[in-house]
Design a protein around this motif. Structure first.
Motif, PDB file in Angstrom:
ATOM      1  N   MET A   4       0.874  -1.164   0.000  1.00 38.49           N
ATOM      2  CA  MET A   4       0.000   0.000   0.000  1.00 38.49           C
ATOM      3  C   MET A   4       0.915   1.218   0.000  1.00 38.49           C
ATOM      4  O   MET A   4       1.755   1.374   0.887  1.00 38.49           O
ATOM      5  N   SER A  23      -7.889   0.098  -6.915  1.00 38.28           N
ATOM      6  CA  SER A  23      -7.450   0.346  -5.542  1.00 38.28           C
ATOM      7  C   SER A  23      -7.107   1.822  -5.307  1.00 38.28           C
ATOM      8  O   SER A  23      -6.840   2.225  -4.181  1.00 38.28           O
ATOM      9  N   ASN A  65      -2.932   0.202  -3.913  1.00 42.30           N
ATOM     10  CA  ASN A  65      -2.151  -1.020  -3.793  1.00 42.30           C
ATOM     11  C   ASN A  65      -1.244  -1.132  -5.014  1.00 42.30           C
ATOM     12  O   ASN A  65      -1.672  -0.881  -6.142  1.00 42.30           O
TER      13      ASN A  65
END
Length: 269
Positions: A123, A155, A207
């Motif tokens: 992340m 993401s 991500n």
């Protein structure tokens, strides 16, 4: 949680108690080394737990930006001897603009939180705080570029935290919204700073899958020094030739942004 600062800074930490807090006072203090109390106050318990359970690496820089009334500006990285004082100011309030010119400060961090090292999943967050209210409030751009990896589609997200009318509020940005611009090697989000607000923080995160032992994430925050449209703010490619090694604006837009340098971090293996 292990937080490793590339530029280690020790500041004053303050824990705001919460009967329903999912993390300890010590863990909260660790997060305060990175995030403001305002940002933590609206962070979910799940987000806090994910961060404190991670093995975070953080690279941060503080830039001094001087902007005159005629729109000219200069910027430089803060002298290391002044960092503690400036960081304390980030926690102690918001200054206002001088009538003739203003020296303001922006603190930009890039954060790597490995989620699954075996699969190369991370992340990555680019987080920026303003110390002083900017004179121009238009479409600023926060962006990241990945070298040796790629962003997991869907993401991507972002947020703008601001103080107005006596309280903090937040604007959220989705991976499929009109304000995002995506590329194979990264993405950026244009955030229109809220009129009438007097304090700002922004962040983007995603991500990321690293495909190289030497994968690097680059982050930048580009402030519009004059009013720009959403379309103008999105007139860029994600490139190492761009501002902050990330945002390569078209020639007609390039000078509409402050050109502040960025941050980078090697993704942990």
């Amino acid at each position: 949680m292990k937080v490793v600062f590339t530029f280690i800074i020790i500041g004053t930490l303050c824990y705001v108690g919460n009967a329903n807090a999912a993390i300890s006072e010590e863990e909260y203090a660790e997060l305060r080394e990175i995030f403001s109390e305002a940002r933590l106050s609206i962070m979910t318990d799940e987000e806090k737990e994910e961060l404190v359970n991670g093995d975070l690496t953080v690279n941060e820089k503080i830039y001094q930006v001087t902007e005159s009334v005629n729109g000219t500006f200069t910027y430089s990285e803060v002298d290391p001897d002044m960092v503690d004082q400036i960081k304390e100011n980030f926690n102690n309030g918001i200054a206002t603009y001088d009538a003739s010119h203003q020296t303001t400060y922006k603190r930009i961090q890039i954060i790597d939180n490995p989620i699954n090292v075996i699969d190369g999943m991370h992340m990555v967050m680019v987080y920026t705080q303003w110390l002083v209210t900017p004179a121009t409030k238009s479409y600023d751009v926060t962006a990241m570029r990945i070298d040796g990896g790629y962003v997991v589609e869907g993401s991507q997200d972002g947020s703008q935290l601001y103080w107005k009318d006596g309280s903090y509020s937040m604007v959220n940005y989705s991976p499929n919204g009109t304000n995002i611009r995506k590329a194979d090697n990264g993405f950026g989000i244009s955030m229109n700073l809220v009129d009438g607000a007097s304090y700002f923080e922004t962040d983007i995160s995603a991500n990321v899958i690293s495909t190289s032992q030497n994968a690097v994430a680059y982050g930048t925050y580009q402030h519009a020094v004059t009013d720009v449209s959403l379309s103008q703010s999105q007139s860029y490619t994600i490139s190492h030739n761009g501002l902050g090694d990330v945002v390569n604006f078209v020639s007609t837009v390039h000078n509409l942004y402050d050109g502040m340098a960025g941050v980078s971090i090697t993704l942990q293996q």
